[in-house]
Design an enzyme around this catalytic site. Sequence first.
Site, short mmCIF file in Angstrom:
data_model
loop_
_atom_site.label_atom_id
_atom_site.label_comp_id
_atom_site.label_asym_id
_atom_site.label_seq_id
_atom_site.Cartn_x
_atom_site.Cartn_y
_atom_site.Cartn_z
N ASN A 62 32.90 -1.96 16.15
CA ASN A 62 32.34 -1.68 17.47
C ASN A 62 32.86 -0.38 18.09
OD1 ASN A 62 30.34 -3.65 18.80
ND2 ASN A 62 31.58 -4.91 17.42
N HIS A 105 55.62 6.95 10.50
CA HIS A 105 56.65 7.99 10.39
C HIS A 105 57.96 7.37 9.94
CE1 HIS A 105 55.54 11.93 11.83
NE2 HIS A 105 54.74 11.37 12.70
N ALA A 108 42.25 -10.64 21.75
CA ALA A 108 42.16 -9.32 22.39
C ALA A 108 43.54 -8.85 22.84
CB ALA A 108 41.23 -9.39 23.59
N ARG A 135 51.75 -13.34 17.58
CA ARG A 135 52.35 -14.58 17.06
C ARG A 135 51.26 -15.62 16.91
NH1 ARG A 135 57.74 -13.56 18.04
NH2 ARG A 135 58.13 -12.26 19.86
N LYS A 177 47.41 -20.95 17.61
CA LYS A 177 47.01 -22.30 17.15
C LYS A 177 46.14 -22.16 15.91
CE LYS A 177 43.12 -22.41 20.45
NZ LYS A 177 42.35 -23.16 21.43
#
Lengths: 136, 136, 136
Positions: free
Chosen positions: B32, B62, B109, B130, B133
């Site tokens: 998108n 880097h 998001a 993390r 669920k």
Amino acid sequence: MIGKKTPNLIVRADVNISSSRNLKLGRDVSINHSVFLLCEGGLEIGDFVSIAHNTSIITTEHSYSDPDTPIKFQPIQRLPVVIGSNIWIGSRVTILAGVRIANGTVVAAGAVVTRSIDVENTIVGGVPARHIKMRF
Amino acid sequence: MIGKKTPNLIVRADVNISSSRNLKLGRDVSINHSVFLLCEGGLEIGDFVSIAHNTSIITTEHSYSDPDTPIKFQPIQRLPVVIGSNIWIGSRVTILAGVRIANGTVVAAGAVVTRSIDVENTIVGGVPARHIKMRF
Amino acid sequence: MIGKKTPNLIVRADVNISSSRNLKLGRDVSINHSVFLLCEGGLEIGDFVSIAHNTSIITTEHSYSDPDTPIKFQPIQRLPVVIGSNIWIGSRVTILAGVRIANGTVVAAGAVVTRSIDVENTIVGGVPARHIKMRF
């Protein structure tokens, strides 16, 4: 969308508004550079709202609960977002589908707002956005 | 990169793809608006993958361990990223070099994915990302 | 802004610099795609600094403490940002008004830097950005 009912509207460069027929704007709204307003699910913005650069407001969500269908072919849910009045949304904020933001809220830069902000005049921030303090 | 092996590819406006010769795409991939794919280190994306607007995938890093050389003149490490199949990557996500993402993952998001997602069909989010669920 | 004192300056596409008269740049500075430098409040960047794509540096802040005036009509505070030398600012970082960043810092991708980084040669990341480890 833009007319007598949206006086003092400011829209900066590179703003992306999709399904703008589903966008309802109040007066004295500022939309800064590179803001994305994805209005498919409905977006209502009140009066005296500033949206800083590079912020996204999203009003749809993929379903993903069917294990046998690719996620991208599962239904899209339309979840309207309602932004109240006298609100400052900082730079690079993401507001997810279904969220309502109470009058007088300040959303700190970089926040991802996943749940509604129900109490007026608070400052929220972080990923996901949480209450930081009262505005005054 | 684009041909018989990438049916139903969708690429929206303002997408930035660097070193596209190092990009391997499956079928039914959607990329998108304003997505950055920095493919210097190698980027592989499977089938049925949606990448929402303003997401970045980075495949180099880097080095910075030499105290006597400016960081910007230290070597670049190439660390390939492998995105499986049936994956939904939300808006404004950042995926860092060297990460592998298992089939069926939903990346919420605003997440910054710093480590591989090894278990299939999970939802991950946050900075750093993390486990939130299971998808179902 | 650009001249004999800024050798080896690299500025990529879609960079947005406002109030550039308030921007002071050192040598060997790289500013990548879609970086926003909002210099109204003053921005100083040292030598050998790399700013990765989609990063924003902000140097002003709205006041919001007056309950009787819309936030957008309350005064703007100018809070200069000072970026030292030999610094790598990752992709999609947000640096807020008033922040100072010590020499040798690495700012991880996606970080929101809300407070000054005073110790040299550290790696910081997260929202808000916190110390992760020493660079060497």
